[in-house]
Design a protein around this motif. Sequence first.
Motif, PDB file in Angstrom:
ATOM      1  N   MET B 228      94.729 -15.360  36.707  1.00 31.79           N
ATOM      2  CA  MET B 228      94.567 -13.986  36.225  1.00 31.79           C
ATOM      3  C   MET B 228      94.382 -13.957  34.699  1.00 31.79           C
ATOM      4  SD  MET B 228      97.330 -11.935  38.572  1.00 31.79           S
ATOM      5  CE  MET B 228      96.831 -10.256  38.192  1.00 31.79           C
ATOM      6  N   ALA B 229      95.075 -14.848  34.018  1.00 34.35           N
ATOM      7  CA  ALA B 229      94.926 -14.939  32.555  1.00 34.35           C
ATOM      8  C   ALA B 229      93.489 -15.300  32.204  1.00 34.35           C
ATOM      9  CB  ALA B 229      95.884 -15.987  31.990  1.00 34.35           C
ATOM     10  N   VAL B 230      92.924 -16.249  32.979  1.00 38.92           N
ATOM     11  CA  VAL B 230      91.539 -16.682  32.716  1.00 38.92           C
ATOM     12  C   VAL B 230      90.572 -15.513  32.954  1.00 38.92           C
ATOM     13  CG1 VAL B 230      89.662 -18.159  33.556  1.00 38.92           C
ATOM     14  CG2 VAL B 230      91.923 -19.129  33.140  1.00 38.92           C
ATOM     15  N   THR B 231      90.768 -14.780  34.033  1.00 37.00           N
ATOM     16  CA  THR B 231      89.878 -13.640  34.318  1.00 37.00           C
ATOM     17  C   THR B 231      89.948 -12.619  33.175  1.00 37.00           C
ATOM     18  OG1 THR B 231      90.303 -13.947  36.671  1.00 37.00           O
ATOM     19  CG2 THR B 231      89.312 -11.856  36.016  1.00 37.00           C
ATOM     20  N   ALA B 232      91.152 -12.277  32.774  1.00 41.56           N
ATOM     21  CA  ALA B 232      91.311 -11.303  31.688  1.00 41.56           C
ATOM     22  C   ALA B 232      90.706 -11.836  30.385  1.00 41.56           C
ATOM     23  CB  ALA B 232      92.785 -10.982  31.481  1.00 41.56           C
ATOM     24  N   ALA B 233      90.849 -13.152  30.174  1.00 44.89           N
ATOM     25  CA  ALA B 233      90.299 -13.760  28.954  1.00 44.89           C
ATOM     26  C   ALA B 233      88.774 -13.702  28.963  1.00 44.89           C
ATOM     27  CB  ALA B 233      90.780 -15.210  28.843  1.00 44.89           C
ATOM     28  N   VAL B 234      88.173 -13.991  30.133  1.00 46.05           N
ATOM     29  CA  VAL B 234      86.699 -13.924  30.218  1.00 46.05           C
ATOM     30  C   VAL B 234      86.238 -12.478  30.023  1.00 46.05           C
ATOM     31  CG1 VAL B 234      84.708 -14.265  31.751  1.00 46.05           C
ATOM     32  CG2 VAL B 234      86.498 -16.007  31.622  1.00 46.05           C
TER      33      VAL B 234
END
Lengths: 227, 257
Positions: B228-234
């Motif tokens: 989820m962190a990666v999705t929000a970061a992208v």
Amino acid sequence: MLKASGIYKRYGREIVLRNAGLDLNSEIKALIGINGSGKSTFLKIIAGIVQAERGEVFINGKDMTRLPPEQRNVGYVPQYPALFQHLNVEKNILYGVRKNKKASKAVYEKVVEMLALSDILRKQPRELSGGYRSRVSLARALVPQPHILLMDEPLSGMDIVVRKKMLPDFRQVLKEFQIPVLYVTHDHEESELMADSFAVMDRGEIRSVVSAAEAFEIIQNSTLQTM
Amino acid sequence: MSRNVIHALFLPLFLLLIVFPILALVVNLDVEGIRKTMTDPFFWASVKNTVLAAALAAGMALVVAVGFAYYHLFHRQSLIYKLANLFNDLPIALPHTVAGLALLLAFGRKTMGFLGETGAAFTLFAVILAMFFVSYSMAARALISGVDQMEPEVIDVARTLGDNPVQAYFKVVLPLMGESLFSGFVLGFSRSISEFAAVIMFGGNLPARTQVLASYVFTKVEVGELDMAVTAAVFCVALSCLIVGALSVRRNRYAES
């Protein structure tokens, strides 16, 4: 009309004006000098844009020395037309009309006609040629009916052929409104085509001369002495 | 020789240190992470908080920067200008945790206790103030650069035509500074959405209330929900690209005109 005396100005250590003074009556007076001699600074001091360290400026008998530009009612046509790019030609020309609106409107109509601006009133400044930009710049300064008009080499960015064509038009307009004009230039021919009287800026001081030729002789001698 | 050194250093270092980390985010995206994030109401609340607070902070920054640019143009010798100029670049050099602490002490319980138990702290208003604090200097720089590029004769003429400095500023200078105003807002906005430390110190990290995208990513990493962190970061990268793109399209158009 204009009486400036004892003007002293320096930028850092360089003294630009030592004891410069000049009287201007109902005439077009050319102030001749080489580039960097302080002509433009003198003009800006008269307009109130630059403050002198010493000296006095009287216009129509009133002491203007400490007044800001907006309270002097002095017309100023800078070296580059400096039009307001966000306003069309008509709004540029009428920008300075605040009071005496009726009289200014009459001047506006006459200036527009004399400078052949009626077809371009709705245009934006960027759509105009250099010649028309200068015409608009002159019209904008004239319409508020200033006490005196200061012109700082207004055609210097232009081709000599265009300049020769425009100078008689400019002179005719200025004579029509009988406005005292101080016309700064470093061009011999231009000063002769425009002016009734002449002054020369020489080593920070202004001297009245009888002709443009005399002015350039003085400039030449000064330049030789400093070489 | 020197040209070869530049060739040999620039591209590999640029690819390794700038492009590669961004790619690392993108390649780590997975469908499950995207699904979970897109259905998480706290994620969308943090997006809303980020965009709203950043827009308001950038707007405030622009208003104050317009005032500063006025002093820069007309009163450069004044004490007000000199002081403001001194403080202008401070947020750039200051650790943003320090900025957050300063805001906490200035607008927290002790001084703003009448607003509630924590003063102005840990509210969306605090987030906006924190973003403003760090983005103002960007807006001020953009406006000063615009003011410095203006032909001084334009202002001189406006003055001789009857404008006092304030009138000349609002009637002539600002209308000609559209590009700088736009840049100032966009730079302030982008600086605001990227802010983390000052926001978390002063605004906190309360899900749905004061959480912004930067703190959402931090929280998800902390609790081990990396997908989820990666999705929000992208999502953040895409938002930044959108802003940078808008700025460059506008600059190109301006250069052409």
